[in-house]
Design an enzyme around this catalytic site. Structure first.
Site, short mmCIF file in Angstrom:
data_model
loop_
_atom_site.label_atom_id
_atom_site.label_comp_id
_atom_site.label_asym_id
_atom_site.label_seq_id
_atom_site.Cartn_x
_atom_site.Cartn_y
_atom_site.Cartn_z
CG ASN A 245 26.81 -44.67 100.44
OD1 ASN A 245 26.70 -44.31 101.60
ND2 ASN A 245 27.76 -45.49 100.06
CG HIS B 212 29.15 -45.33 93.12
ND1 HIS B 212 29.66 -46.47 92.57
CD2 HIS B 212 27.85 -45.60 93.40
CE1 HIS B 212 28.72 -47.40 92.51
NE2 HIS B 212 27.60 -46.90 92.99
N GLY B 213 29.60 -41.07 94.45
CA GLY B 213 30.27 -39.94 95.09
C GLY B 213 29.85 -38.63 94.45
CB SER C 215 28.90 -51.34 100.37
OG SER C 215 29.54 -50.93 101.57
CG ASP D 202 25.13 -50.82 96.96
OD1 ASP D 202 24.65 -50.98 95.82
OD2 ASP D 202 25.72 -49.78 97.31
CG ASP E 17 29.06 -54.56 90.21
OD1 ASP E 17 29.12 -54.80 88.98
OD2 ASP E 17 29.54 -53.55 90.72
#
Ligand code: 13P
Length: 287
Positions: free
Chosen positions: A231, A177-178, A49, A84, A105
């Site tokens: 991740n 995410h997460g 990232s 990323d 993105d």
């Protein structure tokens, strides 16, 4: 030699499995992910990232570190080094820094601007031999300061971006995410099927791989997902193993404070997590 990710993902699409993208944070992460892929004889993508790039002293440092570790370890499976959730500027910087793949993105731009910027970066990436991923429909949650509302991608917009010549496409289908919240509704497979129908042979990317139940992962791969990003799960494995080592007082025994000892259980835990994911994604022995 590091490779771009186009060929490994086209093979994955044809072979009905997915290649894992595992985000790296430092030298331990890099070694663990590479060792896992080599042991499993699997292609792999190292994700970086923009925040992690800064943490590791810039994209050029990352590219040099990954290349040198790759060669030092004698890695023979295909490995791509991928930006990323790149910004427009970040994507350009990674092309110059020696990455082999980028993600742009542009999902937060209006579609016309996303199209214009993606087109420019597709040309720049391909000219330099890199593969490129684009995104339509934001991935929910937060990753390194990139916050997304989690909207589901529109199939027609996906087709429009796919036509620009990107090599693989991330489409929001309710993924986050997460960690997933307890009231998460699950992946939107109807949307995924519509996106697949609209984009044909384009390998699709599933972000937010941490915590997606096994049956949903399998179904997503069946419906055309060829790349799955992980991740948080490696971070959780690393933290739990490190906590266990310290809570057992091992850092206080002998030379247990030596960073090579202190970080070893966490590094081993990352490797184990990556191996489990490679098994689940079906990319073992596909190198
Ligand atoms: P997780 O942190 O949820 O695994 O998501 C990773 C990801 O999608 C990287 O882009």
């Amino acid at each position: 030699m590091l490779v771009n990710a186009a060929e490994m993902l086209n093979k994955a699409r044809e072979g009905h499995y997915a290649v894992g993208q595992f985000n790296i944070n430092n030298l331990e992460w890099t070694k663990s992910v590479l060792a896992a892929a080599q042991e499993m004889n699997s292609p792999v993508i190292l994700g970086v990232s923009e925040g992690a790039g800064k943490y590791m002293a810039g994209f050029r440092t990352v590219a040099a570190m990954v290349r040198e570790i790759h060669d030092f370890m004698g890695i023979t499976v295909p490995v791509a080094l991928h930006l990323d959730h790149g910004s427009y500027e970040g994507a350009k910087a990674c092309i110059d820094a020696g990455f082999t793949s980028i993600m742009f993105d542009g999902s937060h731009y209006p579609i016309e601007e996303n199209v214009a910027k993606t087109t420019e970066l597709v040309n720049a990436a391909h000219e330099a031999g890199l593969s490129i991923e684009a995104e339509v429909g934001a991935i929910g949650g937060e990753e390194d300061g990139v916050i997304g509302a989690g909207e589901v991608a529109d199939a027609a917009e996906c087709a429009r971006i796919a036509e620009l010549g990107v090599d693989f496409l991330a489409a929001g289908i309710g993924n986050i995410h997460g960690k997933y919240p307890a009231n998460w509704k699950g992946l939107d497979f109807e949307a995924l099927a519509a996106i697949k129908a609209a984009t044909g042979d384009m390998p699709l990317v599933l972000h937010g791989g941490t915590g997606i139940p096994t049956d949903m992962i399998r179904k997503a791969i069946d419906l055309g997902v060829s790349k799955i990003n992980v991740n948080t799960e490696c971070q959780l494995s690393f933290a739990a193993a490190t906590r266990e080592y310290i809570e057992a007082g091992k850092d206080l025994q002998g030379k247990g404070f030596d960073p090579r000892k202190l970080l070893a259980p966490g590094a081993a835990a990352i490797k184990e997590t990556v191996k489990e994911k490679i098994e689940l994604f079906g990319s073992a022995n596909k190198a």
